[in-house]
Design a protein around this motif. Structure first.
Motif, PDB file in Angstrom:
ATOM      1  N   GLY A   3      -2.985   1.400  23.249  1.00 57.32           N
ATOM      2  CA  GLY A   3      -1.899   0.942  24.205  1.00 57.32           C
ATOM      3  C   GLY A   3      -0.509   0.771  23.143  1.00 57.32           C
ATOM      4  O   GLY A   3       0.132  -0.069  24.047  1.00 57.32           O
ATOM      5  N   LEU A  13      -1.648   0.016  29.135  1.00 57.45           N
ATOM      6  CA  LEU A  13      -3.005  -0.622  29.402  1.00 57.45           C
ATOM      7  C   LEU A  13      -4.036   0.912  29.212  1.00 57.45           C
ATOM      8  O   LEU A  13      -3.717   1.853  30.178  1.00 57.45           O
ATOM      9  CB  LEU A  13      -3.311  -1.453  30.613  1.00 57.45           C
ATOM     10  N   SER A  15      -7.761   2.998  29.053  1.00 54.80           N
ATOM     11  CA  SER A  15      -8.975   2.870  29.584  1.00 54.80           C
ATOM     12  C   SER A  15      -9.897   2.915  28.629  1.00 54.80           C
ATOM     13  O   SER A  15     -11.248   2.931  28.967  1.00 54.80           O
ATOM     14  CB  SER A  15      -9.202   4.248  30.655  1.00 54.80           C
ATOM     15  N   TRP A 152     -16.317  -1.056  32.731  1.00 56.60           N
ATOM     16  CA  TRP A 152     -15.583  -2.158  32.644  1.00 56.60           C
ATOM     17  C   TRP A 152     -16.108  -3.116  33.288  1.00 56.60           C
ATOM     18  O   TRP A 152     -15.182  -3.412  34.319  1.00 56.60           O
ATOM     19  CB  TRP A 152     -14.056  -1.945  32.698  1.00 56.60           C
ATOM     20  N   HIS A 157     -11.336  -6.808  33.362  1.00 56.93           N
ATOM     21  CA  HIS A 157     -11.260  -5.577  32.672  1.00 56.93           C
ATOM     22  C   HIS A 157     -11.312  -4.353  33.932  1.00 56.93           C
ATOM     23  O   HIS A 157     -11.124  -3.417  33.272  1.00 56.93           O
ATOM     24  CB  HIS A 157     -12.608  -5.191  31.741  1.00 56.93           C
ATOM     25  N   LYS A 159      -8.819  -3.526  35.717  1.00 51.07           N
ATOM     26  CA  LYS A 159      -7.770  -2.667  35.667  1.00 51.07           C
ATOM     27  C   LYS A 159      -7.670  -1.558  34.434  1.00 51.07           C
ATOM     28  O   LYS A 159      -6.739  -0.903  34.504  1.00 51.07           O
ATOM     29  CB  LYS A 159      -6.580  -3.534  35.380  1.00 51.07           C
ATOM     30  N   ARG A 160      -8.564  -1.537  33.756  1.00 52.86           N
ATOM     31  CA  ARG A 160      -8.791  -0.756  32.598  1.00 52.86           C
ATOM     32  C   ARG A 160      -9.705   0.654  33.232  1.00 52.86           C
ATOM     33  O   ARG A 160      -9.835   1.584  32.319  1.00 52.86           O
ATOM     34  CB  ARG A 160      -9.549  -1.138  31.544  1.00 52.86           C
TER      35      ARG A 160
END
Length: 268
Positions: A3, A13, A15, A152, A157, A159-160
């Motif tokens: 990142g 960001l 994954s 996740w 998390h 958003k990952r």
């Protein structure tokens, strides 16, 4: 660090979080024996780990030079240990396959399997998948597969998760007209996430014919047992994809009582 952004770039960001890249003796031996034949090394972007140089184009000319023909190309995002894509490449020698993986031991396992069966139509790449999608030319891929991605589970998390609107747009651009993005997960909350990302898009058609009931609210790692008590709604998914072998990972999920969710989204 994952990142990390280069000069003038926002921090992206990722994954994934890099785990140990150390190989045991067997996997190191496989790497040494088969990397020259099966490992696809792409020009790197020096400011971000496992990323591709922004001026590199993964186009039809590059594909033909790499595989030696212009057969349809299927890309698997997150190949794990390569069980599925190796079986697919064995079963369909008239199609080319590209396995994307960020964890070096997984890459080594895929190399070992490819070498064991002497496959000519498979390459393995240790790369951040969204970068590969961005580098791909329009309409290059026949299919994209994302089977059992990292769930996740913690809310902070989510958003990952790899399935995101930005990746969906790149996958659509890279797919041939009528090409499909196949997704599978054994995590109910991830299934809801996929529906939220994909079902409202006008560039993909959900071609499933199976009705499933899912909670309409998200749960987190510590609240997953509450899901059954939440409001539910019906969603459309697909039957199990015949081209996906039953891997040890999927088998463990089934034995643990988890339901497998399959999705087929056609590019329109």
């Amino acid at each position: 660090m994952p990142g990390t952004a280069g000069p003038g770039r926002r921090r992206e960001l990722m994954s994934f979080v890099r785990r140990s890249s150390r190989l045991d003796k067997r996997l190191q031996k496989a790497w040494d024996a088969y990397a020259s034949e099966y490992l696809l090394e792409l020009p790197e972007y020096e400011h971000r780990e496992l990323s591709i140089a922004p001026d590199f184009r993964f186009d039809a000319e590059f594909v033909k030079a790499t595989w030696g023909d212009d057969h349809p190309l299927i890309v698997e995002i997150g190949t794990g240990q390569g069980e599925n894509i190796v079986a697919a490449a064995q079963a369909d020698p008239g199609t080319n396959f590209l396995a994307l993986e960020v964890y070096k031991p997984g890459v080594a396992h895929a190399l070992l399997k490819a070498g064991k069966y002497g496959l000519r139509n498979l390459r393995v790449c240790e790369v951040n998948a969204p970068d590969l999608m961005k580098a791909a030319s329009d309409g290059l891929f026949a299919q994209v597969w994302t089977f059992f991605p990292d769930p996740w589970p913690k809310t902070k998390h989510h958003k990952r998760r790899i399935v995101q609107p930005a990746l969906a747009a790149e996958v659509h651009r890279a797919l041939q007209k009528g090409g499909v993005w196949r997704i599978a997960t054994d995590i109910e909350d991830y299934a809801l996430h996929v529906h939220e990302v994909m079902d409202g898009r006008d560039d993909f058609e959900n071609t499933g014919d199976v009705t499933v009931s899912l909670p309409t609210e998200h749960v987190s790692k510590g609240t997953a047992d509450m899901a059954a008590r939440l409001p539910h709604a019906d969603f459309t998914e697909s039957g199990r994809f015949d081209g996906r072998v039953l891997t040890n990972f999927e088998k463990k999920g089934i034995e643990a009582g988890r339901v497998i969710h399959d999705f087929t989204y056609r590019a329109v």
